[in-house]
Design a protein around this motif. Sequence first.
Motif, PDB file in Angstrom:
ATOM      1  N   PHE A   8      11.228   1.243  -9.768  1.00 29.40           N
ATOM      2  CA  PHE A   8      10.541   0.101  -9.176  1.00 29.40           C
ATOM      3  C   PHE A   8       9.370  -0.320 -10.063  1.00 29.40           C
ATOM      4  N   ALA A   9       8.609   0.648 -10.561  1.00 26.55           N
ATOM      5  CA  ALA A   9       7.467   0.333 -11.426  1.00 26.55           C
ATOM      6  C   ALA A   9       7.921  -0.384 -12.698  1.00 26.55           C
ATOM      7  N   GLU A  10       9.053   0.023 -13.251  1.00 28.16           N
ATOM      8  CA  GLU A  10       9.573  -0.646 -14.447  1.00 28.16           C
ATOM      9  C   GLU A  10      10.027  -2.066 -14.122  1.00 28.16           C
ATOM     10  N   LEU A  11      10.693  -2.243 -12.989  1.00 25.98           N
ATOM     11  CA  LEU A  11      11.128  -3.582 -12.582  1.00 25.98           C
ATOM     12  C   LEU A  11       9.923  -4.498 -12.384  1.00 25.98           C
ATOM     13  N   LEU A  12       8.911  -3.980 -11.715  1.00 28.95           N
ATOM     14  CA  LEU A  12       7.710  -4.778 -11.485  1.00 28.95           C
ATOM     15  C   LEU A  12       6.982  -5.027 -12.807  1.00 28.95           C
ATOM     16  N   GLY A  13       7.022  -4.050 -13.694  1.00 29.67           N
ATOM     17  CA  GLY A  13       6.381  -4.200 -15.003  1.00 29.67           C
ATOM     18  C   GLY A  13       7.017  -5.285 -15.849  1.00 29.67           C
ATOM     19  N   GLN A  14       8.304  -5.526 -15.667  1.00 29.19           N
ATOM     20  CA  GLN A  14       9.007  -6.579 -16.407  1.00 29.19           C
ATOM     21  C   GLN A  14       8.862  -7.948 -15.751  1.00 29.19           C
ATOM     22  N   SER A  50      -9.496   7.656   0.025  1.00 25.18           N
ATOM     23  CA  SER A  50      -8.679   8.471   0.924  1.00 25.18           C
ATOM     24  C   SER A  50      -7.309   7.841   1.214  1.00 25.18           C
ATOM     25  N   TRP A  51      -7.161   6.552   0.963  1.00 24.69           N
ATOM     26  CA  TRP A  51      -5.889   5.904   1.285  1.00 24.69           C
ATOM     27  C   TRP A  51      -5.264   5.155   0.120  1.00 24.69           C
ATOM     28  N   TRP A  52      -5.998   4.915  -0.954  1.00 23.74           N
ATOM     29  CA  TRP A  52      -5.478   4.172  -2.100  1.00 23.74           C
ATOM     30  C   TRP A  52      -4.447   5.023  -2.828  1.00 23.74           C
ATOM     31  N   HIS A  53      -3.231   4.503  -2.964  1.00 24.89           N
ATOM     32  CA  HIS A  53      -2.126   5.230  -3.597  1.00 24.89           C
ATOM     33  C   HIS A  53      -1.721   4.572  -4.909  1.00 24.89           C
ATOM     34  N   PRO A  54      -0.959   5.264  -5.736  1.00 23.75           N
ATOM     35  CA  PRO A  54      -0.469   4.653  -6.986  1.00 23.75           C
ATOM     36  C   PRO A  54       0.275   3.333  -6.742  1.00 23.75           C
ATOM     37  N   TYR A  55       0.998   3.212  -5.622  1.00 26.69           N
ATOM     38  CA  TYR A  55       1.672   1.953  -5.309  1.00 26.69           C
ATOM     39  C   TYR A  55       0.653   0.820  -5.212  1.00 26.69           C
ATOM     40  N   ASP A  56      -0.465   1.066  -4.526  1.00 23.05           N
ATOM     41  CA  ASP A  56      -1.486   0.036  -4.364  1.00 23.05           C
ATOM     42  C   ASP A  56      -2.031  -0.401  -5.721  1.00 23.05           C
ATOM     43  N   GLN A  57      -2.234   0.556  -6.598  1.00 29.02           N
ATOM     44  CA  GLN A  57      -2.749   0.230  -7.927  1.00 29.02           C
ATOM     45  C   GLN A  57      -1.721  -0.557  -8.733  1.00 29.02           C
ATOM     46  N   LEU A  58      -0.453  -0.192  -8.609  1.00 29.98           N
ATOM     47  CA  LEU A  58       0.618  -0.918  -9.289  1.00 29.98           C
ATOM     48  C   LEU A  58       0.633  -2.378  -8.848  1.00 29.98           C
ATOM     49  N   ILE A  59       0.497  -2.608  -7.546  1.00 30.73           N
ATOM     50  CA  ILE A  59       0.468  -3.977  -7.024  1.00 30.73           C
ATOM     51  C   ILE A  59      -0.747  -4.722  -7.562  1.00 30.73           C
ATOM     52  N   THR A  60      -1.901  -4.103  -7.514  1.00 31.26           N
ATOM     53  CA  THR A  60      -3.132  -4.728  -8.009  1.00 31.26           C
ATOM     54  C   THR A  60      -3.000  -5.095  -9.484  1.00 31.26           C
ATOM     55  N   ASP A  61      -2.479  -4.181 -10.281  1.00 35.36           N
ATOM     56  CA  ASP A  61      -2.314  -4.430 -11.718  1.00 35.36           C
ATOM     57  C   ASP A  61      -1.320  -5.559 -11.962  1.00 35.36           C
ATOM     58  N   GLU A  86       3.329  -0.049  10.835  1.00 37.55           N
ATOM     59  CA  GLU A  86       3.397  -0.838   9.600  1.00 37.55           C
ATOM     60  C   GLU A  86       2.355  -1.949   9.608  1.00 37.55           C
ATOM     61  N   HIS A  87       2.192  -2.585  10.747  1.00 39.50           N
ATOM     62  CA  HIS A  87       1.184  -3.643  10.848  1.00 39.50           C
ATOM     63  C   HIS A  87      -0.197  -3.072  10.545  1.00 39.50           C
ATOM     64  N   TYR A  88      -0.465  -1.898  11.080  1.00 37.05           N
ATOM     65  CA  TYR A  88      -1.754  -1.239  10.862  1.00 37.05           C
ATOM     66  C   TYR A  88      -1.984  -0.928   9.381  1.00 37.05           C
ATOM     67  N   VAL A  89      -0.997  -0.319   8.719  1.00 37.57           N
ATOM     68  CA  VAL A  89      -1.180   0.096   7.317  1.00 37.57           C
ATOM     69  C   VAL A  89      -1.003  -1.057   6.331  1.00 37.57           C
ATOM     70  N   THR A  90      -0.578  -2.212   6.792  1.00 44.82           N
ATOM     71  CA  THR A  90      -0.431  -3.366   5.903  1.00 44.82           C
ATOM     72  C   THR A  90      -1.775  -3.803   5.335  1.00 44.82           C
ATOM     73  N   HIS A  91      -2.845  -3.372   5.937  1.00 41.56           N
ATOM     74  CA  HIS A  91      -4.176  -3.645   5.384  1.00 41.56           C
ATOM     75  C   HIS A  91      -4.229  -3.220   3.915  1.00 41.56           C
ATOM     76  N   ALA A  92      -3.625  -2.082   3.591  1.00 38.44           N
ATOM     77  CA  ALA A  92      -3.621  -1.595   2.205  1.00 38.44           C
ATOM     78  C   ALA A  92      -2.850  -2.546   1.295  1.00 38.44           C
ATOM     79  N   ASN A  93      -1.700  -3.050   1.766  1.00 39.13           N
ATOM     80  CA  ASN A  93      -0.913  -3.993   0.965  1.00 39.13           C
ATOM     81  C   ASN A  93      -1.727  -5.245   0.647  1.00 39.13           C
TER      82      ASN A  93
END
Length: 171
Positions: A8-14, A50-61, A86-93
């Motif tokens: 997924f990271a490679e697909l998003l990277g392209q 405490s909640w920021w994950h590598p996925y969040d950073q990938l999206i931000t980048d 999901e609605h609750y944690v969508t704040h991170a997205n």
Amino acid sequence: MPSSVLSFAELLGQCERSAVHLELRDSYAPTDRFEAWKRGERIDWEDRASWWHPYDQLITDTVARGVAIRRARVVSEPVSDYIRWEHYVTHANVVAGEEVRWLPRRQATSIALPGNDFWLFDDTLLRVHHFSGDGVVVEDEITSASEAVKLCSAAFEAVWERAVPHHLYEI
């Protein structure tokens, strides 16, 4: 072609312009985070570490490179506990840079929807998620088949047009 070809990271990277994600299920395989939420545990949104994950950073980048990332969810109402979570944690997205919208399933009757959740990258490449009945990912399929791309693109845009922005969708 299995998704092991490109992560997924490679697909998003392209990706150069857009990545859209359509979710159609009312529940997915439970996670530890979902189980904790069901027990009443809540995220301290002020403590980003405490909640920021590598996925969040990938999206931000990716958003910082100029790629628009949109996610739409078609949900049954009243919503399931999983969708409530999901609605609750969508704040991170949203903080990471995704635009997220919600469409009540009853408003999707006239939309031709694909049978599976998917990501569509730059309107040309699909990553289709195949799930078991209990919401476990069985396989991800990568395809650029024009009919599938066309259907998924049209479905996403139709859902997006009708859907409610995350900050306005109340569960």
